[in-house]
Design a protein around this motif. Structure first.
Motif, PDB file in Angstrom:
ATOM      1  N   PHE A 248      33.825  21.209  11.728  1.00  0.00           N
ATOM      2  CA  PHE A 248      32.591  21.756  12.310  1.00  0.00           C
ATOM      3  C   PHE A 248      32.495  23.256  12.048  1.00  0.00           C
ATOM      4  O   PHE A 248      31.441  23.755  11.644  1.00  0.00           O
ATOM      5  CB  PHE A 248      32.549  21.483  13.816  1.00  0.00           C
ATOM      6  CG  PHE A 248      31.398  22.151  14.498  1.00  0.00           C
ATOM      7  CD1 PHE A 248      30.121  21.635  14.392  1.00  0.00           C
ATOM      8  CD2 PHE A 248      31.593  23.308  15.231  1.00  0.00           C
ATOM      9  CE1 PHE A 248      29.045  22.263  15.007  1.00  0.00           C
ATOM     10  CE2 PHE A 248      30.535  23.946  15.850  1.00  0.00           C
ATOM     11  CZ  PHE A 248      29.259  23.411  15.735  1.00  0.00           C
TER      12      PHE A 248
ATOM     13  N   GLY B 272      31.946  23.920   8.276  1.00  0.00           N
ATOM     14  CA  GLY B 272      30.619  23.488   7.849  1.00  0.00           C
ATOM     15  C   GLY B 272      29.500  24.330   8.436  1.00  0.00           C
ATOM     16  O   GLY B 272      28.443  24.482   7.834  1.00  0.00           O
ATOM     17  N   SER B 273      29.717  24.896   9.613  1.00  0.00           N
ATOM     18  CA  SER B 273      28.669  25.696  10.243  1.00  0.00           C
ATOM     19  C   SER B 273      28.759  27.167   9.872  1.00  0.00           C
ATOM     20  O   SER B 273      27.948  27.974  10.347  1.00  0.00           O
ATOM     21  CB  SER B 273      28.737  25.529  11.762  1.00  0.00           C
ATOM     22  OG  SER B 273      29.999  25.986  12.234  1.00  0.00           O
ATOM     23  N   ASN B 274      29.688  27.537   9.018  1.00  0.00           N
ATOM     24  CA  ASN B 274      29.867  28.922   8.601  1.00  0.00           C
ATOM     25  C   ASN B 274      28.576  29.503   8.026  1.00  0.00           C
ATOM     26  O   ASN B 274      28.111  30.562   8.451  1.00  0.00           O
ATOM     27  CB  ASN B 274      31.004  28.999   7.584  1.00  0.00           C
ATOM     28  CG  ASN B 274      31.359  30.405   7.203  1.00  0.00           C
ATOM     29  OD1 ASN B 274      31.087  31.348   7.920  1.00  0.00           O
ATOM     30  ND2 ASN B 274      31.987  30.536   6.053  1.00  0.00           N
TER      31      ASN B 274
ATOM     32  N   VAL C  30      25.525  28.350   8.276  1.00  0.00           N
ATOM     33  CA  VAL C  30      24.441  28.305   9.252  1.00  0.00           C
ATOM     34  C   VAL C  30      24.506  29.522  10.171  1.00  0.00           C
ATOM     35  O   VAL C  30      23.496  30.179  10.435  1.00  0.00           O
ATOM     36  CB  VAL C  30      24.488  26.993  10.069  1.00  0.00           C
ATOM     37  CG1 VAL C  30      23.431  26.992  11.153  1.00  0.00           C
ATOM     38  CG2 VAL C  30      24.326  25.797   9.152  1.00  0.00           C
ATOM     39  N   PHE C  31      25.703  29.873  10.628  1.00  0.00           N
ATOM     40  CA  PHE C  31      25.847  31.046  11.489  1.00  0.00           C
ATOM     41  C   PHE C  31      25.534  32.333  10.726  1.00  0.00           C
ATOM     42  O   PHE C  31      24.981  33.275  11.285  1.00  0.00           O
ATOM     43  CB  PHE C  31      27.247  31.108  12.094  1.00  0.00           C
ATOM     44  CG  PHE C  31      27.485  30.074  13.154  1.00  0.00           C
ATOM     45  CD1 PHE C  31      26.605  29.932  14.215  1.00  0.00           C
ATOM     46  CD2 PHE C  31      28.576  29.243  13.096  1.00  0.00           C
ATOM     47  CE1 PHE C  31      26.804  28.983  15.200  1.00  0.00           C
ATOM     48  CE2 PHE C  31      28.806  28.287  14.073  1.00  0.00           C
ATOM     49  CZ  PHE C  31      27.912  28.162  15.136  1.00  0.00           C
TER      50      PHE C  31
ATOM     51  N   SER D 261      21.028  25.668   2.761  1.00  0.00           N
ATOM     52  CA  SER D 261      21.435  24.469   2.022  1.00  0.00           C
ATOM     53  C   SER D 261      21.949  24.824   0.632  1.00  0.00           C
ATOM     54  O   SER D 261      22.956  24.263   0.179  1.00  0.00           O
ATOM     55  CB  SER D 261      20.277  23.478   1.930  1.00  0.00           C
ATOM     56  OG  SER D 261      19.175  24.073   1.293  1.00  0.00           O
TER      57      SER D 261
ATOM     58  N   VAL E 205      25.453  26.394   1.047  1.00  0.00           N
ATOM     59  CA  VAL E 205      26.488  25.396   1.344  1.00  0.00           C
ATOM     60  C   VAL E 205      26.902  24.662   0.078  1.00  0.00           C
ATOM     61  O   VAL E 205      28.092  24.456  -0.174  1.00  0.00           O
ATOM     62  CB  VAL E 205      25.984  24.401   2.419  1.00  0.00           C
ATOM     63  CG1 VAL E 205      26.895  23.198   2.528  1.00  0.00           C
ATOM     64  CG2 VAL E 205      25.873  25.096   3.757  1.00  0.00           C
TER      65      VAL E 205
END
Length: 113
Positions: free
Chosen positions: A17, A20-22, A24-25, A95, A98
């Motif tokens: 989590f 993967g959220s790196n 996004v933050f 996106s 990532v």
């Protein structure tokens, strides 16, 4: 057959989590913080955790005298890498960022040969 306990599963899910959220933050914080400031804050947090670990383990934080120059060069390249990563992440969508950051392992594998 070995049984996996709940702590192990929780740790794996938490790590995935966070990793993967790196991006996004990073994109969420992009409205209020510049990319290089955010990267330097990340380095500060990592260095603080590392020095706390070394302090409690009673290890020296200084490298041997023959390797200090090499550590400095590696640190400069890593700082450049993270700085450029944050600048690039700010200039594209989450996106795309990532996909690019997770595709880097293939480039590393190809260029390592």
């Amino acid at each position: 057959m070995r049984v996996v306990d709940g702590r192990c599963i929780f740790s794996l899910v938490a790590i995935n989590f966070l990793w993967g959220s790196n991006i996004v933050f990073i994109k969420v914080a992009a409205d209020s913080i510049t990319p290089l400031y955010m990267a330097s804050f990340r380095f500060f947090l990592a260095a603080s955790a590392l020095y706390a670990y070394l302090y409690f383990k009673k290890c020296s934080s200084m490298p041997e005298s023959g390797t200090r120059r090499l550590y400095l060069i590696i640190s400069l390249f890593f700082t450049l890498h993270i700085g450029l990563f944050y600048i690039g992440a700010f200039k594209t969508s989450a996106s795309h960022a990532v996909v690019l950051i997770n595709a880097h392992i293939f480039f590393v594998a190809l260029l390592a040969h």
